[in-house]
Scaffold this motif. Structure first.
Motif, PDB file in Angstrom:
ATOM      1  N   VAL A  39       0.837  -1.203   0.000  1.00  0.00           N
ATOM      2  CA  VAL A  39       0.000   0.000   0.000  1.00  0.00           C
ATOM      3  C   VAL A  39       0.867   1.247   0.000  1.00  0.00           C
ATOM      4  O   VAL A  39       0.600   2.211  -0.720  1.00  0.00           O
ATOM      5  CB  VAL A  39      -0.944   0.026   1.224  1.00  0.00           C
ATOM      6  N   SER A  40       1.957   1.210   0.774  1.00  0.00           N
ATOM      7  CA  SER A  40       2.787   2.429   0.844  1.00  0.00           C
ATOM      8  C   SER A  40       3.485   2.692  -0.488  1.00  0.00           C
ATOM      9  O   SER A  40       3.928   3.802  -0.743  1.00  0.00           O
ATOM     10  CB  SER A  40       3.795   2.327   1.993  1.00  0.00           C
ATOM     11  N   LYS A  41       3.564   1.663  -1.341  1.00  0.00           N
ATOM     12  CA  LYS A  41       4.163   1.902  -2.667  1.00  0.00           C
ATOM     13  C   LYS A  41       3.185   2.555  -3.623  1.00  0.00           C
ATOM     14  O   LYS A  41       3.593   3.277  -4.535  1.00  0.00           O
ATOM     15  CB  LYS A  41       4.650   0.577  -3.280  1.00  0.00           C
ATOM     16  N   ILE A  42       1.905   2.270  -3.483  1.00  0.00           N
ATOM     17  CA  ILE A  42       0.966   2.820  -4.470  1.00  0.00           C
ATOM     18  C   ILE A  42       0.196   4.044  -3.976  1.00  0.00           C
ATOM     19  O   ILE A  42      -0.482   4.688  -4.751  1.00  0.00           O
ATOM     20  CB  ILE A  42      -0.017   1.745  -5.012  1.00  0.00           C
ATOM     21  N   LEU A  43       0.343   4.394  -2.692  1.00  0.00           N
ATOM     22  CA  LEU A  43      -0.304   5.623  -2.206  1.00  0.00           C
ATOM     23  C   LEU A  43       0.784   6.638  -1.870  1.00  0.00           C
ATOM     24  O   LEU A  43       1.623   6.387  -1.012  1.00  0.00           O
ATOM     25  CB  LEU A  43      -1.124   5.359  -0.949  1.00  0.00           C
ATOM     26  N   VAL A  44       0.763   7.774  -2.545  1.00  0.00           N
ATOM     27  CA  VAL A  44       1.783   8.788  -2.307  1.00  0.00           C
ATOM     28  C   VAL A  44       1.127   9.948  -1.549  1.00  0.00           C
ATOM     29  O   VAL A  44       0.250  10.635  -2.084  1.00  0.00           O
ATOM     30  CB  VAL A  44       2.377   9.293  -3.644  1.00  0.00           C
ATOM     31  N   ALA A  45       1.545  10.130  -0.290  1.00  0.00           N
ATOM     32  CA  ALA A  45       0.955  11.189   0.539  1.00  0.00           C
ATOM     33  C   ALA A  45       1.669  12.513   0.288  1.00  0.00           C
ATOM     34  O   ALA A  45       2.772  12.547  -0.244  1.00  0.00           O
ATOM     35  CB  ALA A  45       1.061  10.811   2.008  1.00  0.00           C
ATOM     36  N   LYS A  46       1.011  13.593   0.707  1.00  0.00           N
ATOM     37  CA  LYS A  46       1.538  14.931   0.461  1.00  0.00           C
ATOM     38  C   LYS A  46       2.932  15.131   1.037  1.00  0.00           C
ATOM     39  O   LYS A  46       3.749  15.852   0.468  1.00  0.00           O
ATOM     40  CB  LYS A  46       0.593  15.983   1.064  1.00  0.00           C
ATOM     41  N   ASP A  47       3.211  14.484   2.176  1.00  0.00           N
ATOM     42  CA  ASP A  47       4.535  14.687   2.777  1.00  0.00           C
ATOM     43  C   ASP A  47       5.511  13.566   2.405  1.00  0.00           C
ATOM     44  O   ASP A  47       6.584  13.457   2.986  1.00  0.00           O
ATOM     45  CB  ASP A  47       4.416  14.842   4.297  1.00  0.00           C
ATOM     46  N   SER A  48       5.136  12.760   1.433  1.00  0.00           N
ATOM     47  CA  SER A  48       6.084  11.748   0.958  1.00  0.00           C
ATOM     48  C   SER A  48       7.182  12.419   0.130  1.00  0.00           C
ATOM     49  O   SER A  48       6.915  13.380  -0.597  1.00  0.00           O
ATOM     50  CB  SER A  48       5.343  10.720   0.097  1.00  0.00           C
ATOM     51  N   PRO A  49       8.421  11.903   0.217  1.00  0.00           N
ATOM     52  CA  PRO A  49       9.511  12.507  -0.542  1.00  0.00           C
ATOM     53  C   PRO A  49       9.285  12.474  -2.058  1.00  0.00           C
ATOM     54  O   PRO A  49       9.816  13.316  -2.774  1.00  0.00           O
ATOM     55  CB  PRO A  49      10.737  11.664  -0.179  1.00  0.00           C
ATOM     56  N   SER A  50       8.494  11.528  -2.537  1.00  0.00           N
ATOM     57  CA  SER A  50       8.319  11.444  -3.997  1.00  0.00           C
ATOM     58  C   SER A  50       7.101  12.229  -4.502  1.00  0.00           C
ATOM     59  O   SER A  50       6.874  12.311  -5.710  1.00  0.00           O
ATOM     60  CB  SER A  50       8.193   9.980  -4.419  1.00  0.00           C
ATOM     61  N   TYR A  51       6.332  12.835  -3.568  1.00  0.00           N
ATOM     62  CA  TYR A  51       5.067  13.475  -3.953  1.00  0.00           C
ATOM     63  C   TYR A  51       5.239  14.500  -5.082  1.00  0.00           C
ATOM     64  O   TYR A  51       4.533  14.459  -6.096  1.00  0.00           O
ATOM     65  CB  TYR A  51       4.442  14.143  -2.722  1.00  0.00           C
ATOM     66  N   THR A  52       6.194  15.415  -4.922  1.00  0.00           N
ATOM     67  CA  THR A  52       6.327  16.500  -5.910  1.00  0.00           C
ATOM     68  C   THR A  52       6.713  15.962  -7.281  1.00  0.00           C
ATOM     69  O   THR A  52       6.154  16.375  -8.297  1.00  0.00           O
ATOM     70  CB  THR A  52       7.347  17.543  -5.421  1.00  0.00           C
ATOM     71  N   SER A  53       7.650  15.012  -7.317  1.00  0.00           N
ATOM     72  CA  SER A  53       8.055  14.527  -8.641  1.00  0.00           C
ATOM     73  C   SER A  53       6.950  13.691  -9.279  1.00  0.00           C
ATOM     74  O   SER A  53       6.711  13.799 -10.483  1.00  0.00           O
ATOM     75  CB  SER A  53       9.382  13.767  -8.568  1.00  0.00           C
ATOM     76  N   VAL A  54       6.242  12.888  -8.494  1.00  0.00           N
ATOM     77  CA  VAL A  54       5.132  12.112  -9.074  1.00  0.00           C
ATOM     78  C   VAL A  54       4.072  13.058  -9.628  1.00  0.00           C
ATOM     79  O   VAL A  54       3.574  12.892 -10.750  1.00  0.00           O
ATOM     80  CB  VAL A  54       4.511  11.145  -8.032  1.00  0.00           C
ATOM     81  N   LEU A  55       3.775  14.112  -8.868  1.00  0.00           N
ATOM     82  CA  LEU A  55       2.765  15.066  -9.331  1.00  0.00           C
ATOM     83  C   LEU A  55       3.226  15.772 -10.610  1.00  0.00           C
ATOM     84  O   LEU A  55       2.470  15.896 -11.574  1.00  0.00           O
ATOM     85  CB  LEU A  55       2.475  16.107  -8.237  1.00  0.00           C
ATOM     86  N   GLN A  56       4.490  16.233 -10.627  1.00  0.00           N
ATOM     87  CA  GLN A  56       4.974  17.036 -11.762  1.00  0.00           C
ATOM     88  C   GLN A  56       5.259  16.206 -13.009  1.00  0.00           C
ATOM     89  O   GLN A  56       5.282  16.753 -14.118  1.00  0.00           O
ATOM     90  CB  GLN A  56       6.238  17.809 -11.362  1.00  0.00           C
ATOM     91  N   ASN A  57       5.473  14.888 -12.840  1.00  0.00           N
ATOM     92  CA  ASN A  57       5.853  14.063 -13.994  1.00  0.00           C
ATOM     93  C   ASN A  57       4.885  14.185 -15.162  1.00  0.00           C
ATOM     94  O   ASN A  57       5.288  14.115 -16.311  1.00  0.00           O
ATOM     95  CB  ASN A  57       5.933  12.584 -13.596  1.00  0.00           C
ATOM     96  N   TYR A  58       3.584  14.317 -14.865  1.00  0.00           N
ATOM     97  CA  TYR A  58       2.617  14.392 -15.951  1.00  0.00           C
ATOM     98  C   TYR A  58       1.852  15.718 -15.930  1.00  0.00           C
ATOM     99  O   TYR A  58       0.691  15.767 -16.318  1.00  0.00           O
ATOM    100  CB  TYR A  58       1.700  13.157 -15.951  1.00  0.00           C
TER     101      TYR A  58
END
Ligand SMILES: Cc1cc2nc3c(=O)[nH]c(=O)nc-3n(C[C@H](O)[C@H](O)[C@H](O)COP(=O)(O)OP(=O)(O)OC[C@H]3O[C@@H](n4cnc5c(N)ncnc54)[C@H](O)[C@@H]3O)c2cc1C
Ligand SMILES: *[C@@H]1O[C@H](CO)[C@@H](O)[C@H](O)[C@H]1NC(C)=O
Ligand SMILES: *[C@@H]1O[C@H](CO)[C@@H](O)[C@H](O)[C@H]1NC(C)=O
Ligand SMILES: *[C@@H]1O[C@H](CO)[C@@H](O)[C@H](O)[C@H]1NC(C)=O
Length: 530
Positions: A45-64
């Motif tokens: 679950v922690s791999k497929i749910l990216v929370a706002k304070d997760s380190p990958s949040y900004t890049s996942v959001l900006q990728n597309y």
């Protein structure tokens, strides 16, 4: 990894997700729910749910994010980004979002011109489809199943690796996503021969509001009709489409010609408007109209037209065809390049000759420009006097340009009610209004927004009316948005996008999603509850 490290890693993962959850109760609720629904381990679950304070949040959001207008600190951000790696995760995300009464946005390629797939003015989570992008081609039946997280470039590349004679009629830009593009209509340089992308869809799989996975047979013909042009996001999360591939000649021909006003461009445009939508359906001639610096009068602005064309056949036949129908263009054999379909996909994108087609797999085109687009339809050619007055206005406004895309051919043979896409026989051209800028900030935004609106006003006398038709995939909030989700609000933009098909879309919507869970700023409304 040594065995003894495993428990340590597990504790670390638990700790990380626990610390995110502590600051975000909604994350906690959704993640517990997804875990139960999809029968997952907590580490999955922690791999497929990216929370706002997760380190990958900004890049996942900006990728597309493909439009810098929606890449600012002020742009509303999702509470969670769900990145499913299996279809069951999508079902779980829908069920759990609904339970938590939070809206979702569905993103495939992220090319929406108003950022509808990743921006909302209410709290929301994104279901981001980029991991679900398998492409299964069956040469025997000449069909393929394509998951919606794939790009059209990936699809074109996969087809070209399997066959030298098969292709597919979809958009020009390789990073456009299958999910939004196919469900919103979709077109490219094969439109006059094979119709829209969605006209070549034969089956689909969708997650409905109850989280069920339904294929064409299970969803029924009404819903299958709606998602072929009505936009997927009003009806569910589309997992995949089954498409019919098309047969293309081994040699196709392309050319690109520019003419300035001083070179009789106006006469050429007069004739272009007669020829482009009526000529051989193997020929697609796009035309750009742009304000540019004059080559002959220093410091003055003029109009340049550019005709970009692809013909499904060889250069000699094309020269003969246009020599007869469009002598004013003066096309010579030396202007034409012959190549294969897959090379022509690269050519349209101005990728240098000789580049390997695997460039179409590149998802990391980080386009950081600000863009606005609008659309119009032409049903009667613009007369010469109209063009001259239009040129004056385009030069005065100074920046935005127009792209003419001819219809006719196959588009005339498909009834306007066959799919939600109503702009068939009688529609000669779809016009795209286009402005792109690179300076950030509200002043540039205001200026360039005003410029493209002025251009849109200048076109009013020449384009379709009642309704002034528009193309869903060229999303434009100026033609109306929904705040309360009412039928009346939806009708304003809905009739422009779908003409007479709007009401049938509302009927389907009311049947499959009566509580209007799948909604956004321009979704299909349900019938108002009396
Ligand atoms: C550079 C560029 C070039 C383009 N060229 C063309 C072209 O040649 N021809 C053409 O027809 N159009 C073109 N377009 C427009 C394009 O077709 C639309 O923007 C299309 O909707 C993009 O699909 P997407 O999946 O990339 O977008 P997204 O932004 O991910 O989605 C667009 C819409 O579809 C919904 N959606 C996405 N995936 C799903 C899904 N799996 N299930 C349900 N709903 C979903 C989203 O929620 C959103 O409402 C272009 C756009 C750009 C930016
Ligand atoms: C979004 O912003 C980041 C920097 O925060 C930048 O690297 C990226 O290119 C931008 N993308 C777009 C489409 O503007
Ligand atoms: C423009 O048209 C005129 C008259 O029809 C013709 O004499 C002239 O050669 C044309 N110019 C170009 C650049 O084609
Ligand atoms: C591309 O390059 C090849 C090999 O150099 C050449 O034969 C061909 O004509 C070129 N095609 C175009 C469109 O320039």
């Amino acid at each position: 990894m040594r065995k003894s490290m495993l428990p340590l890693l597990f504790v670390f993962l638990l700790h990380v997700s626990a610390s995110w959850a502590a600051s975000n109760p909604l994350f906690n609720t959704i993640s517990q729910c997804v875990l139960a629904q999809a029968k997952l381990q907590s580490s999955e679950v922690s791999k497929i749910l990216v929370a706002k304070d997760s380190p990958s949040y900004t890049s996942v959001l900006q990728n597309y994010i493909r439009n810098a207008r929606f890449n600012t600190t002020a742009t509303p951000k999702p509470v969670i980004i769900v990145t499913p790696t299996a279809e069951s995760h999508v079902s779980a995300a829908v069920v759990c979002a609904k339970k938590s009464e939070i809206q979702i946005r569905i993103r495939s390629g992220g090319h929406d011109y108003e950022g509808v797939s990743y921006v909302s003015d209410v709290a929301f989570i994104i279901i981001d489809m980029f991991n679900l992008r398998s492409i299964d081609i069956d040469l025997k039946t000449q069909t393929a199943w394509v998951q919606t997280g794939a790009t059209v470039g990936e699809l074109y590349y996969s087809i070209s690796q399997k066959s030298k004679t098969l292709g597919f009629p979809a958009g020009v830009c390789p990073t456009v996503g299958v999910g939004g593009h196919f469900s919103g209509g979709g077109y490219g340089f094969l439109i006059r021969k094979f119709g829209l992308t969605t006209d070549n869809v034969v089956d689909a799989k969708i997650v409905d509001v109850q989280g069920r996975i339904l294929d064409r047979k299970a969803m029924g013909e009404d819903l299958f009709w709606a998602i072929r042009g009505g936009g997927g996001a009003s009806f569910g999360v589309i997992l995949s489409f089954k498409i019919r591939l098309v047969t293309l000649p081994p040699t196709i021909s392309v050319f690109r010609l520019e003419r300035y006003l001083e070179e009789n461009a106006t006469d050429i445009v007069v004739k272009y408007q007669q020829v482009a939508p009526t000529t051989d359906e193997n020929l697609f001639m796009r035309m750009l109209v742009q304000p540019v610096d004059s080559k002959v009068k220093k410091g003055e602005k003029t109009i340049r037209i550019t005709i970009i064309a692809e013909y499904q056949g060889d250069a000699n036949t094309l020269v003969a065809l246009l020599g007869k129908e469009f002598p004013e263009l003066g096309l010579k054999k030396g202007d034409i390049a012959e190549m294969s379909w897959i090379q022509s996909v690269l050519w349209w994108n101005q990728i240098p000759n000789g580049t390997a087609p695997s460039v179409l797999l590149d998802r990391n085109v980080n386009d950081a420009d600000f863009v606005r687009r609008k659309s119009d339809y032409i049903k009667t050619p613009i007369p010469k006097a109209g063009l001259e007055s239009l040129w004056t206005k385009i030069v005065a406004i100074g920046k935005p340009g127009l792209v003419f895309n001819p219809y006719g051919g196959k588009m005339n043979q498909i009834p306007p009610t066959a799919t939600p896409f109503a702009h068939r026989a009688g529609f000669l051209f779809k016009i795209q209004h286009s402005i792109t800028w690179s300076e950030p900030g509200p002043e540039a935004e205001q200026l360039h927004t005003s410029e493209i609106r002025q251009l849109h006003n200048a076109l009013t006398p020449y384009v379709s009316q009642n309704p002034r038709s528009a193309y869903l995939n060229y999303r434009d909030f100026d033609i109306g948005i929904s705040q309360k989700g009412t039928y009346e609000e939806g009708k304003v933009y809905g009739e422009k996008y779908f003409n007479q098909n709007f009401d049938r879309l509302v009927q389907v919507k009311t049947k499959v999603d009566p509580e209007n869970f799948f909604r956004n700023q321009q979704s299909i409304p349900t019938h108002s509850k009396a």
